[in-house]
Design a protein around this motif. Sequence first.
Motif, PDB file in Angstrom:
ATOM      1  N   ASP A  11       2.661   2.252  -3.164  1.00 10.35           N
ATOM      2  CA  ASP A  11       3.818   3.063  -3.505  1.00 10.35           C
ATOM      3  C   ASP A  11       3.397   4.159  -4.471  1.00 10.35           C
ATOM      4  O   ASP A  11       2.501   3.966  -5.290  1.00 10.35           O
ATOM      5  N   SER A  12       4.068   5.293  -4.382  1.00  7.93           N
ATOM      6  CA  SER A  12       3.801   6.372  -5.316  1.00  7.93           C
ATOM      7  C   SER A  12       5.073   7.197  -5.474  1.00  7.93           C
ATOM      8  O   SER A  12       6.071   6.965  -4.779  1.00  7.93           O
ATOM      9  N   TYR A  13       5.018   8.162  -6.391  1.00  2.84           N
ATOM     10  CA  TYR A  13       6.143   9.055  -6.610  1.00  2.84           C
ATOM     11  C   TYR A  13       5.720  10.483  -6.308  1.00  2.84           C
ATOM     12  O   TYR A  13       4.527  10.836  -6.407  1.00  2.84           O
ATOM     13  N   GLU A  14       6.678  11.281  -5.975  1.00  2.00           N
ATOM     14  CA  GLU A  14       6.397  12.679  -5.678  1.00  2.00           C
ATOM     15  C   GLU A  14       5.635  13.343  -6.822  1.00  2.00           C
ATOM     16  O   GLU A  14       5.929  13.113  -7.990  1.00  2.00           O
ATOM     17  N   GLY A  15       4.679  14.159  -6.476  1.00  2.00           N
ATOM     18  CA  GLY A  15       3.929  14.901  -7.480  1.00  2.00           C
ATOM     19  C   GLY A  15       2.714  14.173  -8.022  1.00  2.00           C
ATOM     20  O   GLY A  15       1.872  14.795  -8.684  1.00  2.00           O
ATOM     21  N   GLN A  16       2.596  12.883  -7.761  1.00  2.00           N
ATOM     22  CA  GLN A  16       1.457  12.124  -8.263  1.00  2.00           C
ATOM     23  C   GLN A  16       0.257  12.269  -7.327  1.00  2.00           C
ATOM     24  O   GLN A  16       0.405  12.618  -6.157  1.00  2.00           O
ATOM     25  N   GLU A  17      -0.905  11.985  -7.875  1.00  2.00           N
ATOM     26  CA  GLU A  17      -2.113  11.895  -7.060  1.00  2.00           C
ATOM     27  C   GLU A  17      -2.235  10.458  -6.563  1.00  2.00           C
ATOM     28  O   GLU A  17      -2.042   9.516  -7.319  1.00  2.00           O
ATOM     29  N   VAL A  18      -2.567  10.317  -5.303  1.00  2.00           N
ATOM     30  CA  VAL A  18      -2.706   8.983  -4.713  1.00  2.00           C
ATOM     31  C   VAL A  18      -4.150   8.784  -4.260  1.00  2.00           C
ATOM     32  O   VAL A  18      -4.727   9.645  -3.594  1.00  2.00           O
ATOM     33  N   ASN A  19      -4.704   7.650  -4.638  1.00  2.00           N
ATOM     34  CA  ASN A  19      -6.062   7.297  -4.228  1.00  2.00           C
ATOM     35  C   ASN A  19      -6.021   6.008  -3.417  1.00  2.00           C
ATOM     36  O   ASN A  19      -5.534   4.987  -3.899  1.00  2.00           O
ATOM     37  N   ILE A  20      -6.524   6.050  -2.226  1.00  2.76           N
ATOM     38  CA  ILE A  20      -6.579   4.874  -1.362  1.00  2.76           C
ATOM     39  C   ILE A  20      -8.050   4.533  -1.145  1.00  2.76           C
ATOM     40  O   ILE A  20      -8.813   5.350  -0.613  1.00  2.76           O
ATOM     41  N   THR A  21      -8.419   3.334  -1.547  1.00  2.00           N
ATOM     42  CA  THR A  21      -9.814   2.926  -1.448  1.00  2.00           C
ATOM     43  C   THR A  21     -10.030   2.027  -0.237  1.00  2.00           C
ATOM     44  O   THR A  21      -9.213   1.174   0.070  1.00  2.00           O
ATOM     45  N   CYS A  22     -11.133   2.241   0.424  1.00  2.00           N
ATOM     46  CA  CYS A  22     -11.506   1.472   1.604  1.00  2.00           C
ATOM     47  C   CYS A  22     -12.884   0.864   1.356  1.00  2.00           C
ATOM     48  O   CYS A  22     -13.799   1.555   0.914  1.00  2.00           O
ATOM     49  N   SER A  23     -13.014  -0.431   1.630  1.00  2.00           N
ATOM     50  CA  SER A  23     -14.308  -1.109   1.496  1.00  2.00           C
ATOM     51  C   SER A  23     -14.963  -1.250   2.871  1.00  2.00           C
ATOM     52  O   SER A  23     -14.298  -1.629   3.831  1.00  2.00           O
ATOM     53  N   HIS A  24     -16.239  -0.949   2.916  1.00  5.08           N
ATOM     54  CA  HIS A  24     -17.006  -1.088   4.171  1.00  5.08           C
ATOM     55  C   HIS A  24     -18.423  -1.504   3.808  1.00  5.08           C
ATOM     56  O   HIS A  24     -19.358  -0.706   3.872  1.00  5.08           O
ATOM     57  N   ASN A  25     -18.558  -2.766   3.391  1.00  6.24           N
ATOM     58  CA  ASN A  25     -19.821  -3.282   2.865  1.00  6.24           C
ATOM     59  C   ASN A  25     -20.958  -3.229   3.872  1.00  6.24           C
ATOM     60  O   ASN A  25     -22.129  -3.157   3.478  1.00  6.24           O
ATOM     61  N   ASN A  26     -20.652  -3.310   5.150  1.00  5.45           N
ATOM     62  CA  ASN A  26     -21.711  -3.373   6.165  1.00  5.45           C
ATOM     63  C   ASN A  26     -21.943  -2.032   6.859  1.00  5.45           C
ATOM     64  O   ASN A  26     -22.458  -2.001   7.969  1.00  5.45           O
ATOM     65  N   ARG A  77      -0.989  15.442  -5.534  1.00  3.12           N
ATOM     66  CA  ARG A  77       0.423  15.826  -5.639  1.00  3.12           C
ATOM     67  C   ARG A  77       1.194  15.524  -4.349  1.00  3.12           C
ATOM     68  O   ARG A  77       1.628  16.424  -3.633  1.00  3.12           O
ATOM     69  N   VAL A  78       1.362  14.250  -4.076  1.00  5.80           N
ATOM     70  CA  VAL A  78       2.009  13.854  -2.824  1.00  5.80           C
ATOM     71  C   VAL A  78       3.482  14.241  -2.827  1.00  5.80           C
ATOM     72  O   VAL A  78       4.134  14.360  -3.871  1.00  5.80           O
ATOM     73  N   SER A  79       4.002  14.415  -1.631  1.00  8.52           N
ATOM     74  CA  SER A  79       5.421  14.676  -1.434  1.00  8.52           C
ATOM     75  C   SER A  79       5.971  13.604  -0.504  1.00  8.52           C
ATOM     76  O   SER A  79       5.229  12.775   0.034  1.00  8.52           O
ATOM     77  N   LEU A  80       7.287  13.623  -0.344  1.00  8.25           N
ATOM     78  CA  LEU A  80       7.926  12.608   0.507  1.00  8.25           C
ATOM     79  C   LEU A  80       7.340  12.623   1.917  1.00  8.25           C
ATOM     80  O   LEU A  80       7.247  11.576   2.575  1.00  8.25           O
ATOM     81  N   SER A  81       6.925  13.785   2.364  1.00  9.84           N
ATOM     82  CA  SER A  81       6.406  13.917   3.730  1.00  9.84           C
ATOM     83  C   SER A  81       5.016  13.296   3.908  1.00  9.84           C
ATOM     84  O   SER A  81       4.513  13.237   5.021  1.00  9.84           O
ATOM     85  N   ASP A  82       4.415  12.858   2.823  1.00 10.48           N
ATOM     86  CA  ASP A  82       3.129  12.163   2.916  1.00 10.48           C
ATOM     87  C   ASP A  82       3.307  10.679   3.182  1.00 10.48           C
ATOM     88  O   ASP A  82       2.310   9.942   3.331  1.00 10.48           O
ATOM     89  N   THR A  83       4.535  10.215   3.215  1.00 13.14           N
ATOM     90  CA  THR A  83       4.802   8.816   3.569  1.00 13.14           C
ATOM     91  C   THR A  83       4.326   8.577   4.997  1.00 13.14           C
ATOM     92  O   THR A  83       4.813   9.209   5.943  1.00 13.14           O
ATOM     93  N   ALA A  84       3.359   7.674   5.130  1.00 10.88           N
ATOM     94  CA  ALA A  84       2.715   7.471   6.425  1.00 10.88           C
ATOM     95  C   ALA A  84       1.766   6.278   6.314  1.00 10.88           C
ATOM     96  O   ALA A  84       1.611   5.694   5.254  1.00 10.88           O
ATOM     97  N   VAL A  85       1.128   5.946   7.425  1.00  9.09           N
ATOM     98  CA  VAL A  85       0.061   4.952   7.426  1.00  9.09           C
ATOM     99  C   VAL A  85      -1.272   5.689   7.454  1.00  9.09           C
ATOM    100  O   VAL A  85      -1.443   6.646   8.217  1.00  9.09           O
ATOM    101  N   TYR A  86      -2.186   5.263   6.611  1.00 14.49           N
ATOM    102  CA  TYR A  86      -3.493   5.902   6.505  1.00 14.49           C
ATOM    103  C   TYR A  86      -4.563   4.905   6.931  1.00 14.49           C
ATOM    104  O   TYR A  86      -4.635   3.785   6.422  1.00 14.49           O
TER     105      TYR A  86
END
Lengths: 112, 113
Positions: A11-26, A77-86
């Motif tokens: 979850d995040s709020y408008e205007g914030q920076e969002v960081n999504i981390t992905c692990s791929h050890n192999n 700086r996410v906006s409402l339109s960034d609501t999605a699956v990544y």
Amino acid sequence: LAKTTQPISMDSYEGQEVNITCSHNNIATNDYITWYQQFPSQGPRFIIQGYKTKVTNEVASLFIPADRKSSTLSLPRVSLSDTAVYYCLVGPYSGNTGKLIFGQGTTLQVKP
Amino acid sequence: DTGVSQNPRHKITKRGQNVTFRCDPISEHNRLYWYRQTLGQGPEFLTYFQNEAQLEKSRLLSDRFSAERPKGSFSTLEIQRTEQGDSAMYLCASSLAVGDTQYFGPGTRLTVL
């Protein structure tokens, strides 16, 4: 193919920076890291791709540490339109087929 | 618009009926992929074409499924004797060559009653 692990939801709020981390050890030497975005009832859309260090485009940045065992998608700086699956994907896309292997992705909910 | 297009966008059918979907890739893209996506899951690979040649089929693609790309341009995906478990979003993607960015269409949502 390298398996990826990413948070199921964020979850995040408008205007914030969002960081999504992905692990791929192999991750393999010739694997690239690619992120796709998907809105409801639409096909996935390519966001960014990288191999190492940092990649930036008009939409996002991708940070990859030296060991490449993880990567972080940064959305400024996410906006409402960034609501999605990544989705985070790694590979040379399964040999010569080019097929993409998707996990469950991270559902990002941006709140006002 | 020069993106990937798919028709129809929605299809509701009764169990046991046959359905056919069409995908028009981006012009000059040699590679065309079909994926299936169920609710809450990421897309799963079904099959792909290099020009008109179908080069790989997933184990998900039972013998009730058939795909064609007769002239190396548009592609069709047919499902015979549909089952409720076939209900899903069927996505098509194209790329210029292997390893290049895949561009997805909007998908066809199939509901089997």
